[in-house]
Design an enzyme around this catalytic site. Structure first.
Site, short mmCIF file in Angstrom:
data_model
loop_
_atom_site.label_atom_id
_atom_site.label_comp_id
_atom_site.label_asym_id
_atom_site.label_seq_id
_atom_site.Cartn_x
_atom_site.Cartn_y
_atom_site.Cartn_z
N GLN A 106 -17.31 20.50 36.44
CA GLN A 106 -17.39 21.75 37.21
C GLN A 106 -16.76 22.88 36.41
O GLN A 106 -16.75 24.02 36.83
CB GLN A 106 -16.66 21.59 38.54
CG GLN A 106 -17.23 20.50 39.42
CD GLN A 106 -16.24 20.09 40.49
OE1 GLN A 106 -16.22 20.65 41.58
NE2 GLN A 106 -15.41 19.11 40.20
N HIS A 124 -21.35 24.13 36.89
CA HIS A 124 -21.13 25.52 37.29
C HIS A 124 -21.33 26.49 36.14
O HIS A 124 -20.72 27.56 36.09
CB HIS A 124 -19.71 25.68 37.89
CG HIS A 124 -19.55 24.94 39.19
ND1 HIS A 124 -18.32 24.62 39.73
CD2 HIS A 124 -20.47 24.48 40.07
CE1 HIS A 124 -18.51 23.98 40.88
NE2 HIS A 124 -19.80 23.88 41.10
N CYS A 132 -27.42 39.88 30.26
CA CYS A 132 -27.43 41.26 30.76
C CYS A 132 -27.94 41.27 32.20
O CYS A 132 -28.97 40.64 32.50
CB CYS A 132 -28.34 42.11 29.88
SG CYS A 132 -28.53 43.78 30.53
N CYS A 153 -24.80 45.28 27.13
CA CYS A 153 -26.02 44.93 26.38
C CYS A 153 -26.44 46.15 25.56
O CYS A 153 -26.03 47.27 25.84
CB CYS A 153 -27.08 44.57 27.41
SG CYS A 153 -28.70 44.20 26.74
N ASN A 218 -5.47 11.95 39.60
CA ASN A 218 -5.06 13.26 40.13
C ASN A 218 -3.60 13.14 40.56
O ASN A 218 -3.22 12.14 41.16
CB ASN A 218 -5.94 13.63 41.35
CG ASN A 218 -5.91 15.10 41.69
OD1 ASN A 218 -4.84 15.71 41.74
ND2 ASN A 218 -7.07 15.68 41.94
N1 APR Z 1 -4.24 16.41 35.89
C1 APR Z 1 -5.19 16.07 36.79
N2 APR Z 1 -5.42 16.78 37.91
C2 APR Z 1 -4.67 17.86 38.12
C3 APR Z 1 -3.66 18.29 37.23
C4 APR Z 1 -3.45 17.50 36.06
N3 APR Z 1 -2.52 17.79 35.15
N4 APR Z 1 -3.09 19.41 37.73
C5 APR Z 1 -3.73 19.69 38.88
N5 APR Z 1 -4.67 18.75 39.13
C6 APR Z 1 -5.61 18.66 40.26
C7 APR Z 1 -5.15 19.27 41.56
O1 APR Z 1 -4.34 18.35 42.30
C8 APR Z 1 -6.47 19.58 42.25
O2 APR Z 1 -6.98 18.44 42.92
O3 APR Z 1 -6.76 19.40 39.91
C9 APR Z 1 -7.39 19.94 41.08
C10 APR Z 1 -7.60 21.42 40.85
O4 APR Z 1 -8.23 21.99 41.97
P1 APR Z 1 -9.15 23.28 41.86
O5 APR Z 1 -8.44 24.32 41.11
O6 APR Z 1 -9.61 23.59 43.23
O7 APR Z 1 -10.37 22.81 40.94
P2 APR Z 1 -11.75 22.15 41.32
O8 APR Z 1 -11.63 21.20 42.46
O9 APR Z 1 -12.28 21.62 40.05
O10 APR Z 1 -12.60 23.40 41.78
C11 APR Z 1 -13.95 23.22 42.06
O11 APR Z 1 -14.17 25.45 42.83
O12 APR Z 1 -13.53 27.66 42.66
C12 APR Z 1 -14.52 26.76 42.37
O13 APR Z 1 -16.18 26.93 40.75
C13 APR Z 1 -14.81 26.65 40.89
O14 APR Z 1 -15.43 24.69 39.61
C14 APR Z 1 -14.53 25.21 40.57
C15 APR Z 1 -14.67 24.51 41.91
#
Ligand code: APR
Length: 249
Positions: A106, A124, A132, A153, A218
């Site tokens: 993602q 994503h 552009c 552009c 995680n």
């Molecule tokens: N190692 C592994 N996981 C981690 C670490 C780490 N060092 N640090 C944080 N995390 C975990 C958090 O616990 C959480 O579950 O990574 C996740 C981050 O969450 P988000 O920032 O919400 O990322 P994500 O779930 O990938 O977001 C999905 O949401 O905003 C949109 O398009 C954007 O692709 C993104 C999508």
């Protein structure tokens, strides 16, 4: 998690990955946190400072390009300098060992490709190109200066990175490739994602419905933690490093 439990789960995950015919990884922002790229949600998350409705909706870059480009410029410069960590490198090594069929990410940071992974679905979109908003001409990000924002552009139109913004459709080819990977894998390794954004969050359910074993890494529980077979509470880089040393031994 007690150290013994961590080691036990890591050994079990390594055994399952090493003995499977086809593994796939689903990655989110957490895999790049140890590469100093901020996540979206949670402490120090990008959405803490920038409201996604205002900055990341499909209508945002047209409404107020100058404002939206403050956030985009910051993110693109961080990504340009970031280097893959042990988790990205481990997934690239697994692919070379024929133990990983592909990665559904993602993330837009390009770190899987920088680490050497070839089969990467950027669900994503990605940061390598921009288009552009007026004439559609596509540019390579590395050829553009991000010092002056918003970048324009030759026709004068404002550029936007080829990310998938909220409210925008996921490219059909990405959905197709992801469904193929998820429905054919024996193991899905889910790393660093909250699992709350669809349709990417549907991939583990698809994998599970076709009999795959789900392994999650995680530091916090996610929307998937109750359905996975192995939940390893740990950071991506250190956990993948331990899994790899178990696979090698
Ligand atoms: N190692 C592994 N996981 C981690 C670490 C780490 N060092 N640090 C944080 N995390 C975990 C958090 O616990 C959480 O579950 O990574 C996740 C981050 O969450 P988000 O920032 O919400 O990322 P994500 O779930 O990938 O977001 C999905 O949401 O905003 C949109 O398009 C954007 O692709 C993104 C999508």
């Amino acid at each position: 998690m007690a150290n013994d439990d961590f080691e036990k789960l890591v050994r079990e995950a390594a055994r399952i990955i090493a003995s499977s015919q086809s593994s796939v990884a689903l990655t989110g922002a957490g895999i790049s946190v140890e590469s100093d790229i901020p996540p979206f949600r949670g402490k120090h998350g990008l959405w803490e400072r920038y409201d996604p409705e205002e900055y990341a909706h499909i209508t945002s870059p047209r409404k107020d390009p100058g404002k939206v480009w403050q956030m985009l410029g910051e993110l693109l410069l961080i990504c340009r300098d970031a280097q893959p960590n042990e988790a990205h490198n481990s997934l690239a090594r697994l692919e070379k060992m024929n133990l990983l069929d592909g990665i559904i990410t993602q993330n837009i940071d390009g770190l899987h490709q920088k680490a050497g992974s070839n089969e990467v679905v950027e669900f994503h979109g990605g940061n390598s190109t921009m288009s552009c908003m007026e004439c559609g001409t596509q540019y390579h990000t590395k050829e553009l200066s991000l010092e002056i924002i918003p970048p324009r552009c030759e026709c004068g139109g404002v550029l936007r990175p080829d990310f998938v913004f909220f409210g925008e459709a996921i490219p059909h080819s990405c959905i197709e490739r992801s469904i193929k990977l998820a429905s054919n894998c024996e193991v899905m390794i889910i790393i660093g994602t909250t699992g709350i954004v669809v349709p990417s969050a549907q991939m583990p359910y698809l994998a599970k419905s076709t009999g795959a074993v789900l392994i999650e890494i995680n530091p916090e529980k996610s929307a998937f933690s109750d359905i996975v077979d192995i939940f390893i509470q740990g950071k991506a880089a250190e956990t993948m490093k331990s899994i790899m040393s178990n696979i090698k031994s």
